[in-house]
Write a protein that holds these residues in place. Structure first.
Motif: not given
Lengths: 250, 325
Positions: B189-192, B196
């Motif tokens: 999972m790419k989280a910012p 947000k």
């Protein structure tokens, strides 16, 4: 690479919805129908994958009334090779019925990839793609905004609340396209001319009744008329008061 | 009477608010049908699902495994199918989040039942009746379930979670990990960089349109959102297409449909596609320089004028309110 793209004919997003006399459907008079916007990403992706592979076939499949032939022609004009219309006039509001009808067509097609738009902007189900995948026991990524194809393996990305999921899956597979996957091309005049000669097979289908019965289709309740509190920053205190004491949301 | 099964949703081992919304809806359905509410929670070893009992679940089955830290569709499908073999469920309820929109149709297909997707209301008077917005909210469809079983996904924010104390059991079970065929696996999972809030889940949304003039000016809206906090910043299609904001922020017919308790439309004229996406907000505030903009027709409160003067003032006033509250 053999790719199926399942598409739908839908009212244009500009459409003002009017309810038909039966109270269960929309009044289609004067409504302009288009290829579902999310399906454009699916068609575009299929064309790019076929072009990258150097060979293959892109088959567009629509389920709908006879007029959906026009929608199929749009996809053919973009560059798809041939079309299939599963012709049914009934409007069924149970997406599993649609999925089963598509599965019957897709099952023995030998497709490497079956693409959908992530949802149709009329029924808003976001459902038929994943349903088809489960019924065919194929891996599925819904709402993909990025796709990378390797040798029999693929990686896709989908936006979720608070991040982006990176999903790995083998082919054959089902993928539903989100906005951002690509920039769909406009059909060129040459494509539009060529589309007229491309094969389009019409197969009448009989849809099951489904497990959902429409009781009523209605316009959403009108919002209570609001009011302009004033002009410029001077109206801000009045807004704060209204939000605190009247609407009680602050 | 067949029971109600709820699929809970977690992130980092903590149940999400939408899970409480769905349990609340399930409890009220079950009470009217004279049946019980079971819930399934799938997540990492550290999963805490006790909260579900506070909102009316009778039994919570916890399937914890670190392979399920992220959403793995095949594990969820398998867990629900196995559960449905041991007990008769007439209704499977989940939230219409990114997870629920993917899982709901899979479950319906495998259970061989209909799916009522993204409903804003579910009732049980003469059978199960749901309301779901169609044409992106330009119309609402009322549907009756005429099948012995149905999967229903509920739009986030359309149910207010209600706590109710009752005796509930928590039960740990083993999550089956093998799959019956080729599957898609969530690898990461790419989280910012900054966490947000999603516009579809936020109870306050501050949206901007072309009136903001350039992307950097969204800072004004971010400041307002922060003062209101927790609030999400949304966008009109025009500014998403222009590349000012990401598609995930888009509210409208080809973006997200939102139902927050408070929605600010700032520098948004109110194209029919945008109105479709936010008209179910409880309170709408519009700020626009054009007094004839269609957005004022749906707004509860409007201010006409230069947003570059109005928004900073509004942010200051909200800060004062928040500091005093």
């Amino acid at each position: 690479m053999k790719i199926a793209v399942c598409i739908k004919r839908v009212p244009d997003t500009e459409t003002r919805i009017k309810i038909a006399a039966d109270g269960r459907s929309i009044d289609e008079s004067g409504v302009k129908f288009v290829l579902n916007p999310y399906d454009e990403y699916a068609v575009e992706e299929a064309l790019r994958r076929k072009e990258a592979a150097g060979s293959g076939e892109v088959v567009v499949i629509a389920l709908g009334p006879d007029a959906a032939q026009e929608t199929i022609r749009t996809a053919l004009a973009m560059g798809a090779d041939r079309g299939v219309l599963l012709q049914a006039d009934a409007r069924v509001l149970d997406p599993s019925v649609i999925a089963r009808a598509l599965v019957a067509e897709l099952r023995d097609g030998g497709y490497d990839l079956v693409l959908f738009g992530k949802l149709a902007i009329d029924d808003y189900h976001h459902a038929v793609g994943p349903m088809v995948a489960e019924l065919l026991r194929l891996p599925c990524v819904s709402a993909a905004a990025r796709l990378e194809l390797g040798d029999g393996k693929a990686t896709a990305e989908r936006e979720v609340e608070g991040g982006v999921e990176v999903v790995e899956f083998p082919l054959p597979a089902v993928l539903t396209a989100d906005k951002g996957l690509n920039e769909p091309r406009y059909p060129a005049l040459k494509g539009i001319m060529a589309a007229k000669k491309k094969p389009l097979e019409v197969k009448p289908v009989t849809l099951e009744a489904g497990g959902l019965e429409v009781l009523e289709l209605a316009l959403p309740p009108e919002r209570k008329p609001g009011r302009i509190l004033g002009e410029g920053p001077g109206a801000v205190p009045a807004l704060i008061r209204a939000l605190r004491t009247e609407a009680k949301v602050l | 009477m067949a029971g109600v099964l709820v699929i809970l949703e977690q992130r980092d081992g903590v149940l999400k608010k939408v899970s409480y919304e769905v349990v609340t809806a399930a409890r009220s359905l079950a009470d009217r049908l004279g049946t019980g509410v079971d819930a399934i929670a799938i997540g990492p070893m550290a999963l805490d699902a006790t909260g579900a009992t506070r909102f009316g679940a009778d039994e919570v089955v916890i399937l914890a495994d670190d392979h399920a830290r992220l959403y793995q569709p095949h594990l969820y499908v398998r867990a629900v199918l196995e559960r449905a073999k041991t007990k008769d469920y007439g209704i499977v309820l989940l939230s219409a989040t990114a997870l629920g929109k993917d899982l709901g149709p899979r479950l319906a297909a495998r259970l061989g039942c209909p799916l009522a997707a993204d409903v804003t209301d579910v009732g049980a008077d003469d059978g199960i009746v749901v309301s779901r917005p169609v044409y992106a909210g330009k119309a609402v469809c009322r549907l009756k379930v005429v099948a012995p079983r149905c999967v229903i996904s509920i739009r986030p924010n359309s149910v207010t979670p209600v706590e109710q104390s009752r005796t509930a059991t928590l039960q740990h079970a083993v999550l089956g990990l093998d799959s019956e065929g080729p599957v898609a696996r969530t690898a990461s999972m790419k989280a910012p960089a900054e966490a947000k809030l999603d516009v579809a889940e936020a109870s306050i949304v501050v949206s901007g349109g072309r009136g903001l003039k350039e992307p950097a000016n969204f800072k004004l809206l971010e400041d307002l959102a922060q003062a209101l906090g927790p609030a999400a910043v949304g966008a009109s299609r025009a500014v998403v297409d222009a590349g000012w904001r990401v598609h995930g922020d888009q509210v409208g017919q080809t973006g997200k449909t939102v139902s927050p308790s408070l929605y600010f439309a700032i520098g948004i004229s109110g194209a029919i596609q945008h109105l479709a996406g936010m008209r179910t907000a409880k309170v709408i505030v519009a700020i626009n320089k054009d007094k004839d903009a269609p957005i004022f027709k749906v707004a509860d409160y409007g201010i006409v004028g230069d947003l570059f003067e109005i928004v900073p003032r509004l942010t200051e006033e909200i800060k004062k309110v928040r500091a005093g509250a």
